[in-house]
Design an enzyme around this catalytic site. Structure first.
Site, PDB file in Angstrom:
ATOM      1  CG  HIS A  45      11.918  68.686 -82.695  1.00 36.38           C
ATOM      2  ND1 HIS A  45      11.925  68.419 -81.339  1.00 36.38           N
ATOM      3  CD2 HIS A  45      11.422  67.573 -83.277  1.00 36.38           C
ATOM      4  CE1 HIS A  45      11.464  67.202 -81.125  1.00 36.38           C
ATOM      5  NE2 HIS A  45      11.142  66.667 -82.277  1.00 36.38           N
TER       6      HIS A  45
ATOM      7  CG  ASP B 169     -11.136  71.992 -73.038  1.00 31.63           C
ATOM      8  OD1 ASP B 169     -11.441  72.947 -73.769  1.00 31.63           O
ATOM      9  OD2 ASP B 169     -11.923  71.477 -72.222  1.00 31.63           O
TER      10      ASP B 169
END
Length: 450
Positions: free
Chosen positions: A166, A381
């Site tokens: 992170h 996608d």
């Protein structure tokens, strides 16, 4: 409502982890993280997962090969991800851009996606299978900064699971990187991602000299006097909030009450959680909402910046007030927390990190909620269409996320078993839609309650 499905037994066959390196040579250099990036509270690994259905138009294409090759191309532009973190003077974190690569696992599962039902949501019982822990890979220093696993299902669908250090990126930065991979995966002859990445970590580094100019309840160092729930085994459950549940929660507020869906839901969760913990009425509790600073024009975070540009300001109250006052009290505190954030607030956080030695955020009595619905995890996608579910894969004891799912919001909550049972009971009373309004209309003034 709590989401539960019976786990489906299946076998996952994994190949040995391999390193994916940038497709072209990249600079060998040291890059310094910002003082927002390397704070103690962000030094952990966060898992994300996306589930994709079979796409008949992609018949014959292997998602493992397509994504692995696209990842190598994206790393040419995001080459710091292929490096390793090292520690400089005063524990300052730097990326050694070695080009060693990120870990990649190819896997196959003897199961169809539809068989998994709602178990794909956070708390997924198959996470260890779909994002395998590679021993020695999850440290902060000297370890791969990304772990990716692509698992093919027998139906032609697949999962893309990722574990991120992170300190390198927040949710916005990670989605930007994932979209770069997706653009290369879709082909179209691209030679560069549509959004070029910018490092520019000095934007969110401390001033010289640093000075703390704002009040930061989220970093106050306090002694935990509540030992009842410490060291108890915690469980994770996901809760779904559709239009019906949100409407029922709003019925507990004054008519025409201000508050976004996220703010109202956070207030409700905080109140139910605080009640379930059965704290002393004078015990201090905090609520924090993660805030993205990219929209602050005075902060000047440029398009393409993929570092951490987040803050999590907190407001404080006594547990007894959160539990007994009307819901609008908790809502106003949530709104006050968000209203604190300015460009100066971010600069004050960066300065605080340097002055106070990168302290951990306040853990006792704190509840952090991050709204990741609009980051775009559910839109990535790779050529097979949008994911059935895309978002964080877990919750943490003090941290929850709001994520899009179907026509509503799913929120994972992590609590000890007994506390979880009480939490579910409290939440049920808030989301069972009554025939008439349930607003507690006893006269009160917000100012006097605060």
């Amino acid at each position: 409502m709590s989401i539960s499905s019976s786990p489906t037994l299946f076998t996952v066959t994994r190949q040995e982890p391999r390193l994916v390196v940038p497709a072209e040579s990249t600079p060998r250099e040291l890059k310094q993280l910002s003082d927002i990036d390397d704070q103690e509270g962000l030094q952990f690994q966060v898992p994300v997962i996306m589930f994709y259905r079979r796409n008949p138009f992609m018949e014959g294409e292997d998602p493992v090969r397509v994504i692995r090759e696209a990842l190598a191309k994206a790393l040419v532009f995001y080459y710091p991800f292929a490096g390793r973190l090292i520690e400089g003077p005063n524990r300052k974190l730097l990326v050694d851009c070695t080009g060693e690569g990120v870990l990649f696992i190819e896997a196959d599962a003897e199961v169809e996606l539809d068989q998994l039902g709602d178990t794909i949501l956070p708390g997924c019982p198959y996470m260890e299978e779909l994002l395998h822990h590679v021993p020695g890979s999850d440290g902060i220093l000297g370890c791969p900064l990304l772990l990716v696993q692509v698992t093919r299902f027998s139906c032609g669908g697949f999962t893309f699971a990722l574990r991120l250090n992170h300190t390198m990126s927040d949710g916005v930065g990670l989605v930007q990187f994932l979209n770069a991979i997706a653009e290369f995966a879709q082909g179209n002859g691209l030679t560069a991602p549509s959004v070029l990445p910018l490092w520019r970590r000095e934007i969110l580094s401390a001033r010289k000299p640093p000075q703390i100019t704002c009040l930061h309840h989220e970093y106050e160092q306090v002694v935990d006097t509540n030992n009842d729930n410490n060291n108890k085994h915690e469980i994770l459950r996901s809760f779904f909030f559709g239009p019906k549940e949100i409407r029922a929660i709003r019925n507990h507020l004054p008519p025409h009450s201000n508050g976004s869906t996220f703010e109202v839901l956070t207030a409700c969760l905080w109140r139910c959680r605080t009640r379930a913990l059965t704290l002393d009425s004078n015990y201090p509790v905090r609520v924090s909402c993660l805030f993205n600073g990219r929209g602050l024009h005075d902060l000047h975070v440029p398009n393409g910046y993929y570092g951490n540009a987040i803050a999590y300001p907190a407001t404080v109250s006594k547990a007894g007030k959160v539990c007994t006052f009307p819901l609008v009290y908790a809502l106003e505190l949530v709104r006050m927390a968000k209203a604190q954030v300015t460009a100066e607030y971010f600069r004050s956080v960066a300065d605080l990190m340097v002055i106070k030695g990168r302290p951990m955020y306040t853990v006792p009595g704190s509840f952090f909620v991050s709204d990741v619905r609009h980051l775009g995890f559910n839109m990535v996608d790779f050529g097979w269409g949008k994911p059935v579910y895309g978002g964080t894969a877990v919750s943490f004891p003090n941290v929850s996320f709001c994520m899009s799912f179907k026509d509503g919001i799913v929120v994972p909550i992590c609590l000890p078993q007994g506390v979880m049972e009480r939490f579910e009971e409290e939440l049920k009373t808030m989301t069972d839609e009554p025939l008439g309004g349930s607003f507690d209309d006893r006269p009160f003034k917000i100012s006097s309650m605060l």
